[in-house]
Design a protein around this motif. Sequence first.
Motif, PDB file in Angstrom:
ATOM      1  N   UNK A 304       0.834  -1.201   0.000  1.00  0.00           N
ATOM      2  CA  UNK A 304       0.000   0.000   0.000  1.00  0.00           C
ATOM      3  C   UNK A 304       0.870   1.253   0.000  1.00  0.00           C
ATOM      4  N   UNK A 305       0.452   2.272  -0.735  1.00  0.00           N
ATOM      5  CA  UNK A 305       1.147   3.549  -0.666  1.00  0.00           C
ATOM      6  C   UNK A 305       1.220   4.032   0.778  1.00  0.00           C
ATOM      7  N   UNK A 306       0.166   3.809   1.520  1.00  0.00           N
ATOM      8  CA  UNK A 306       0.083   4.310   2.895  1.00  0.00           C
ATOM      9  C   UNK A 306       1.130   3.688   3.807  1.00  0.00           C
ATOM     10  N   UNK A 307       1.748   2.590   3.381  1.00  0.00           N
ATOM     11  CA  UNK A 307       2.748   1.927   4.216  1.00  0.00           C
ATOM     12  C   UNK A 307       4.170   2.352   3.883  1.00  0.00           C
ATOM     13  N   UNK A 308       4.310   3.466   3.161  1.00  0.00           N
ATOM     14  CA  UNK A 308       5.646   3.949   2.810  1.00  0.00           C
ATOM     15  C   UNK A 308       6.311   4.715   3.937  1.00  0.00           C
ATOM     16  N   UNK A 309       5.614   4.929   5.037  1.00  0.00           N
ATOM     17  CA  UNK A 309       6.216   5.661   6.142  1.00  0.00           C
ATOM     18  C   UNK A 309       5.349   5.573   7.378  1.00  0.00           C
ATOM     19  N   UNK A 310       5.683   6.344   8.386  1.00  0.00           N
ATOM     20  CA  UNK A 310       5.010   6.242   9.680  1.00  0.00           C
ATOM     21  C   UNK A 310       3.684   6.980   9.723  1.00  0.00           C
ATOM     22  N   UNK A 311       3.529   8.020   8.900  1.00  0.00           N
ATOM     23  CA  UNK A 311       2.322   8.832   8.997  1.00  0.00           C
ATOM     24  C   UNK A 311       1.184   8.333   8.124  1.00  0.00           C
ATOM     25  N   UNK A 312       1.475   7.368   7.236  1.00  0.00           N
ATOM     26  CA  UNK A 312       0.456   6.778   6.358  1.00  0.00           C
ATOM     27  C   UNK A 312      -0.212   7.839   5.488  1.00  0.00           C
ATOM     28  N   UNK A 313       0.523   8.870   5.098  1.00  0.00           N
ATOM     29  CA  UNK A 313      -0.065   9.945   4.318  1.00  0.00           C
ATOM     30  C   UNK A 313       0.768  10.335   3.123  1.00  0.00           C
ATOM     31  N   UNK A 314       0.279  11.367   2.404  1.00  0.00           N
ATOM     32  CA  UNK A 314       0.942  11.825   1.197  1.00  0.00           C
ATOM     33  C   UNK A 314       2.329  12.381   1.436  1.00  0.00           C
ATOM     34  N   UNK A 315       2.587  12.886   2.630  1.00  0.00           N
ATOM     35  CA  UNK A 315       3.901  13.464   2.912  1.00  0.00           C
ATOM     36  C   UNK A 315       5.006  12.433   2.783  1.00  0.00           C
ATOM     37  N   UNK A 316       4.799  11.247   3.349  1.00  0.00           N
ATOM     38  CA  UNK A 316       5.822  10.203   3.286  1.00  0.00           C
ATOM     39  C   UNK A 316       6.030   9.706   1.861  1.00  0.00           C
ATOM     40  N   UNK A 317       4.924   9.545   1.117  1.00  0.00           N
ATOM     41  CA  UNK A 317       5.044   9.077  -0.266  1.00  0.00           C
ATOM     42  C   UNK A 317       5.776  10.109  -1.108  1.00  0.00           C
ATOM     43  N   UNK A 318       5.453  11.385  -0.901  1.00  0.00           N
ATOM     44  CA  UNK A 318       6.123  12.455  -1.651  1.00  0.00           C
ATOM     45  C   UNK A 318       7.616  12.479  -1.347  1.00  0.00           C
TER      46      UNK A 318
END
Length: 371
Positions: A304-318
């Motif tokens: 999931x895109x949401x699992x790219x970081x700790x906040x599960x949001x667009x900031x981490x994906x960006x």
Amino acid sequence: MEVVQVLRMNGGLGETSYANNSLVQVYIINLLFWRRKVISMTKPITEEAITQVYRSVDGISNRFCIAELGCSSGPNTLAVAAELITTVHQLSRSHGRQLPEFQILLNDLPGNDFNSIFHSLLPQFRAQLDQQMGSKSAPCFVYGVPGSFYGRLFAANSLHFVHSSYSLMWLSKVPEGVEKWNKEEIYIGSKSPAPAINVYYSQFRVDFHTFLKCRSEEVVGGGAMVLTILGRKSDNAAASKECCYIWELLALSLKEMVSEGAIDEEKLHSFNIPQYMPSPAEVRRSVEEEGSFAISRLDTSEIRWADCGSSCGGKDVAKCMRSVAEPMLVEHFGETIIDELFGKYERSLTDCMSKEEMKFINVTVSLIRRG
């Protein structure tokens, strides 16, 4: 755009560096960080392949040579090597054999931050091995090998195992002629016509065939490769959301800056990402056409895109995408637009992720070198 010169991850250890924004790749190979289907598939595939090599290739008891292709410079650079050495250690003990000496060959393009690997990551790697194996730890020699894997990198019949994760979707160059077909997109997208998709796929076929041919000369008979490629599930959906939307949203942010006068429209029309996300069927076709390797396993998994970081949001994906794409964007558009561009991109990602669950698709193939 000269891909060999600009296709690299952001170096160093700063906020936008790849080292601090590469969680997707780390999760693929490390159970401590990733508990989804992808790790339950990828790690067993790797262990199965290394076990087969250990049992079938002559001379393994003396020397075991592992190549990590597209190693980059993040925390995942040496993680697979550590896993493989641990597996071989267990196999050696169960077979009553002496632990072989290890050669670890780390490859990436010349612009990769190899200094960070040897300065920051190698001491941790050696300490980890000493802790796991203690006095039984065998000599382990680590080398950096700069160069494109779309050419020969190693001596003939020298490799026992090759691993690559999230590298082979990158092409050796932007497909020729794509600019005239693909002005509305920076990669394959919903508005890309068939000719644009075709030239992208043709370039992937040429590059992957070259990759397999080069590795066929370097990998010993019975040796193995495990390759994980960012791809898609469907064979006839090269422009689907599952593989293209991450770039389509960046294209929308660039178009917004064109409308604001911050970027010249012709500059945008001449920019294309040198990447292709293949389906399992396309990978299989290429392997069978080249003929040097037999497919042992071919699987897909999801992240999931949401699992790219700790906040599960667009900031981490960006931030993750910035660590990957910034060198290419700076080369083409200059540095002054980058912060504003990724601010817009973050907002687009956040909006998208609030409305639907988006996923990355991984294609993992395990190959055995024909004798």
